[in-house]
Motif scaffolding. Structure first.
Motif, PDB file in Angstrom:
ATOM      1  N   GLY A   1     -27.031  49.286  33.610  1.00 15.95           N
ATOM      2  CA  GLY A   1     -28.046  50.299  33.341  1.00 15.95           C
ATOM      3  C   GLY A   1     -28.699  50.147  31.976  1.00 15.95           C
ATOM      4  N   THR A   2     -28.274  49.164  31.206  1.00 14.08           N
ATOM      5  CA  THR A   2     -28.866  48.920  29.888  1.00 14.08           C
ATOM      6  C   THR A   2     -29.784  47.710  29.970  1.00 14.08           C
ATOM      7  N   PRO A   3     -30.663  47.516  28.972  1.00 10.24           N
ATOM      8  CA  PRO A   3     -31.509  46.312  28.996  1.00 10.24           C
ATOM      9  C   PRO A   3     -30.659  45.043  29.064  1.00 10.24           C
ATOM     10  N   THR A   4     -31.190  44.036  29.741  1.00  8.93           N
ATOM     11  CA  THR A   4     -30.478  42.773  29.945  1.00  8.93           C
ATOM     12  C   THR A   4     -30.758  41.824  28.798  1.00  8.93           C
ATOM     13  N   ASN A   5     -29.707  41.290  28.210  1.00 11.47           N
ATOM     14  CA  ASN A   5     -29.845  40.330  27.115  1.00 11.47           C
ATOM     15  C   ASN A   5     -30.246  38.962  27.654  1.00 11.47           C
ATOM     16  N   VAL A   6     -31.264  38.383  27.038  1.00 13.35           N
ATOM     17  CA  VAL A   6     -31.643  36.996  27.303  1.00 13.35           C
ATOM     18  C   VAL A   6     -31.285  36.243  26.033  1.00 13.35           C
ATOM     19  N   ARG A   7     -30.536  35.152  26.177  1.00 13.14           N
ATOM     20  CA  ARG A   7     -29.992  34.439  25.020  1.00 13.14           C
ATOM     21  C   ARG A   7     -30.592  33.037  24.891  1.00 13.14           C
ATOM     22  N   ASN A   8     -30.444  32.444  23.708  1.00  9.28           N
ATOM     23  CA  ASN A   8     -30.981  31.106  23.462  1.00  9.28           C
ATOM     24  C   ASN A   8     -30.021  29.992  23.894  1.00  9.28           C
TER      25      ASN A   8
ATOM     26  N   ARG B   1     -29.577  29.020  32.934  1.00 11.58           N
ATOM     27  CA  ARG B   1     -30.834  28.848  32.195  1.00 11.58           C
ATOM     28  C   ARG B   1     -31.941  29.214  33.168  1.00 11.58           C
ATOM     29  N   ILE B   2     -32.861  30.057  32.713  1.00 13.32           N
ATOM     30  CA  ILE B   2     -33.929  30.539  33.578  1.00 13.32           C
ATOM     31  C   ILE B   2     -35.280  30.056  33.058  1.00 13.32           C
ATOM     32  N   ASP B   3     -36.234  29.984  33.961  1.00 19.20           N
ATOM     33  CA  ASP B   3     -37.605  29.641  33.603  1.00 19.20           C
ATOM     34  C   ASP B   3     -38.152  30.750  32.703  1.00 19.20           C
ATOM     35  N   PRO B   4     -38.968  30.407  31.697  1.00 18.60           N
ATOM     36  CA  PRO B   4     -39.475  31.444  30.783  1.00 18.60           C
ATOM     37  C   PRO B   4     -40.488  32.395  31.407  1.00 18.60           C
TER      38      PRO B   4
ATOM     39  N   LEU C   1     -44.521  37.841  33.032  1.00 24.87           N
ATOM     40  CA  LEU C   1     -44.139  38.029  31.637  1.00 24.87           C
ATOM     41  C   LEU C   1     -43.575  36.713  31.140  1.00 24.87           C
ATOM     42  N   GLU C   2     -43.984  36.294  29.951  1.00 25.02           N
ATOM     43  CA  GLU C   2     -43.454  35.066  29.352  1.00 25.02           C
ATOM     44  C   GLU C   2     -42.370  35.429  28.340  1.00 25.02           C
ATOM     45  N   LEU C   3     -41.186  34.860  28.519  1.00 24.15           N
ATOM     46  CA  LEU C   3     -40.117  35.057  27.554  1.00 24.15           C
ATOM     47  C   LEU C   3     -40.455  34.295  26.285  1.00 24.15           C
TER      48      LEU C   3
ATOM     49  N   THR D   1     -34.655  26.613  22.630  1.00 21.44           N
ATOM     50  CA  THR D   1     -33.580  25.912  23.332  1.00 21.44           C
ATOM     51  C   THR D   1     -33.382  26.414  24.760  1.00 21.44           C
ATOM     52  N   GLY D   2     -34.269  27.251  25.255  1.00 23.12           N
ATOM     53  CA  GLY D   2     -34.160  27.765  26.613  1.00 23.12           C
ATOM     54  C   GLY D   2     -33.742  29.227  26.631  1.00 23.12           C
ATOM     55  N   TYR D   3     -33.732  29.795  27.816  1.00 22.63           N
ATOM     56  CA  TYR D   3     -33.416  31.214  28.014  1.00 22.63           C
ATOM     57  C   TYR D   3     -32.263  31.302  29.003  1.00 22.63           C
ATOM     58  N   TRP D   4     -31.215  32.021  28.611  1.00 19.92           N
ATOM     59  CA  TRP D   4     -29.977  32.056  29.377  1.00 19.92           C
ATOM     60  C   TRP D   4     -29.568  33.493  29.666  1.00 19.92           C
ATOM     61  N   VAL D   5     -29.067  33.724  30.880  1.00 19.70           N
ATOM     62  CA  VAL D   5     -28.509  35.026  31.264  1.00 19.70           C
ATOM     63  C   VAL D   5     -27.173  34.779  31.973  1.00 19.70           C
TER      64      VAL D   5
END
Length: 173
Positions: free
Chosen positions: A32-39, A69-72, A85-87, A92-96
């Motif tokens: 229920g909280t915002p999802t962190n996207v990491r490097n 690793r997800i597409d930006p 939306l563009e991350l 170094t990429g976007y990871w969840v």
């Protein structure tokens, strides 16, 4: 000339392999909280995706452990032809984490999950009502197959990538 043909065939094969291993999922964060996207896997938080009613749809590119690793480019779930939306914030990429990703099964649910990534793999005997009540979370991709775990962590199996319904709250045709 032979070198050109060989190079062209190699490129076509590489593109077809990439297309086979591409899958989409929605951010289905149960917290229920915002999802962190990491490097990087377990790296620095570079962006937070709000927990909107419909969530965001992402394209899965590669897995390292329990991190994808997800597409930006991300879309609102169900609106992939609409605004995206563009991350931003990472070189170094976007990871969840896999636990915030989810999808359902498109079409007939019965016998879609198998013990091995093959149509000949032994099917997991799970009821359609059970499969409609859980979200599937991605663990691994192998060719045209994706390994999933149910959100209640009770069952793990393989299913064809083309059977993914990226929105876990609906049933795709």
């Amino acid at each position: 000339m032979k070198k050109l043909i060989l190079t062209t065939l190699t490129m076509v094969f590489a593109l077809s392999v990439y297309a086979q291993t591409k899958a989409s999922a929605c951010i289905a964060d149960p917290s229920g909280t915002p999802t962190n996207v990491r490097n990087a896997p377990n790296g620095k938080v570079v962006m937070k995706l709000s927990n909107q009613a419909d969530g965001f749809e992402v394209t899965l590119l590669e897995v390292k452990g329990k991190w994808w690793r997800i597409d930006p480019t991300v879309w609102l779930c169900g609106d992939v032809d609409e605004e995206s939306l563009e991350l931003k914030g990472s070189k170094t990429g976007y990871w969840v984490h896999y636990s915030v990703l989810g999808f359902g099964i498109a079409g007939e649910q019965e016998n879609v999950l198998r013990q091995t990534p093959s149509p000949k793999g032994k099917p997991l005997r799970l009821t359609t009502s059970y499969l409609l009540d859980v979200t599937l979370r991605p663990l691994e991709i192998r060719g045209k197959w994706i390994k999933v775990i149910t959100s209640d962590l009770r069952h793990t199996g393989w299913m064809p990538i083309d059977r993914i319904c990226s929105n876990p709250l609906t049933t795709c045709p």
